[in-house]
Write a protein that holds these residues in place. Structure first.
Motif, mmCIF file in Angstrom:
data_model
loop_
_atom_site.group_PDB
_atom_site.id
_atom_site.type_symbol
_atom_site.label_atom_id
_atom_site.label_comp_id
_atom_site.label_asym_id
_atom_site.label_seq_id
_atom_site.Cartn_x
_atom_site.Cartn_y
_atom_site.Cartn_z
ATOM 1 N N ASP A 87 0.808 -1.223 0.000
ATOM 2 C CA ASP A 87 0.000 0.000 0.000
ATOM 3 C C ASP A 87 0.841 1.273 0.000
ATOM 4 N N ASN A 88 1.961 1.258 -0.681
ATOM 5 C CA ASN A 88 2.811 2.434 -0.868
ATOM 6 C C ASN A 88 3.374 2.988 0.450
ATOM 7 N N ALA A 91 5.173 6.545 0.235
ATOM 8 C CA ALA A 91 4.337 7.745 0.372
ATOM 9 C C ALA A 91 4.001 8.004 1.836
#
Length: 391
Positions: A87-88, A91
């Motif tokens: 889920d990144n 980021a």
């Protein structure tokens, strides 16, 4: 006033910290990011991993910092986030670094390196609390990453010292096939060579074997070919098959490594050097025992608290410089002051040699000397390290 507040206050008086000139109220914000990676399927589901593993240690460290900080008008906050690896997490790390330059990180090696290389992380200070990979302290080191968790090499060097001390020189090994098992086995082989030991035989565990019902029949046959030996080493860092090896080998010999007698960052059986105080406080706060990942996160949080207390500063460059200096010491409830290696950012610390019921010894063991610091006999020493980021 709580007893722990009184104790911390007396410690500050004894060390002269309260004599530092007080400044305006200081606020230090710290982020905690856990990158949740699916665990491999293991033969037993008895070992339930706490949802707050690691984070609980950071929270206990936060409470300790707040107790000390109130005497100096220092406050600390901790913002945590858990994200799945798919889920990144990069980021998520960017978002957290935008809020604070201090990040306690629970992430695998590849994700840690991606986060450390972010532009937003170049003026940050990241604490690695779960990745034991030796390369992170060597060729893949980063100047903005400090390691509060021992490397595989530190733990396996501790085991090798015990093997030498016990004169267990005829050694065999069973190793698993998961990446953590392979990395630990490689560190074991390196440590054996470092201390003049070697394996007489080794076998790889069949990951498809199910020993829950047939261990008493299969393990003796699996180990019969080893013949006679002094000790059996286990490289099973995911704790898959090792529990079934104990007391089921063909020859009745000591089992050391990932199971049996293990080299650990922290264990519930550590009581000396005031450790019972930390164990009890942690258990009161979280209703469970403190684990190695918890201790590493606690040490990371306390490192920041100690640095802020001693310097009266909150800037990353100032704290990093102080943490890596000879002036920094952390009381880690391990019998010796903990310090950071200035050449690769690794926290020097004794390694517990323990089984589930008692502490057997603590490395570095007596007789294993070093020209500057005996704790540098564990893991990569400066002449061995290829880390260039700290130069």
């Amino acid at each position: 006033m709580k007893l722990k507040s009184i104790i911390c206050g007396l410690c500050l008086l004894a060390t002269g910290t309260l004599g530092l000139p007080l400044q305006a109220d200081t606020e230090v914000s710290v982020g905690y990011l856990k990158v949740d990676v699916p665990l491999p399927a293991t033969l037993s589901n008895l070992d339930v991993i706490p949802e707050n593993l690691g984070l609980a240690g950071a929270e206990t460290g936060l409470e300790d910092n707040l107790t000390t900080g109130k005497f100096l008008k220092q406050t600390y906050t901790l913002k945590s986030k858990t994200i799945f690896a798919e889920d990144n997490p990069i980021a998520a790390a960017q978002d957290m670094l935008a809020q604070s330059p201090y990040l306690i990180l629970d992430a695998p090696r590849d994700v840690l390196l991606q986060i450390a290389d972010l532009p937003a992380a170049q003026n940050a200070l990241i604490f690695n609390t779960t990745a034991s990979d030796v390369a992170l302290r060597d060729t893949e080191c980063r100047a903005n990453v400090l390691h509060s968790l021992p490397s595989y090499a530190m733990r396996t060097d501790a085991l090798a010292q015990l093997l030498v001390k016990k004169r267990w020189s005829d050694l065999v090994m069973i190793e698993g096939t998961y990446p953590k098992d392979i990395a630990y086995a490689a560190a074991l082989r390196r440590s054996l060579g470092k201390y003049g030991l070697k394996l007489s035989d080794s076998k790889t565990w069949d990951a498809d074997a199910d020993m829950r019902r047939s261990a008493s029949h299969e393990i003796p046959l699996f180990t019969q070919g080893f013949g006679d030996y002094d000790a059996l080493l286990l490289a099973d860092e995911v704790h898959d098959f090792g529990r079934y090896v104990l007391y089921n080998t063909w020859a009745a010999r000591p089992v050391v490594g990932s199971e049996g007698l293990s080299a650990l960052t922290w264990a519930p059986v550590i009581e000396q050097w005031g450790a019972a105080q930390l164990q009890n406080r942690f258990r009161e706060q979280h209703a469970r025992a403190m684990r190695s990942e918890d201790y590493a996160a606690w040490a990371a949080m306390r490192t920041l608290g100690e640095a802020v207390t001693r310097t009266n500063k909150t800037e990353v460059a100032a704290l990093r410089s102080y943490i890596l200096s000879d002036a920094f010491e952390l009381a880690g409830f391990k019998g010796r002051p903990l310090t950071y290696r200035s050449w690769n950012g690794q926290l020097r610390q004794p390694i517990a040699l323990a089984h589930p019921r008692a502490l057997v010894a603590q490395a570095p063991l007596e007789g294993f000397l070093h020209q500057t610091n005996e704790m540098d006999s564990l893991g990569l020493d400066q002449p061995e390290s290829k880390c260039e980021a700290f130069q």
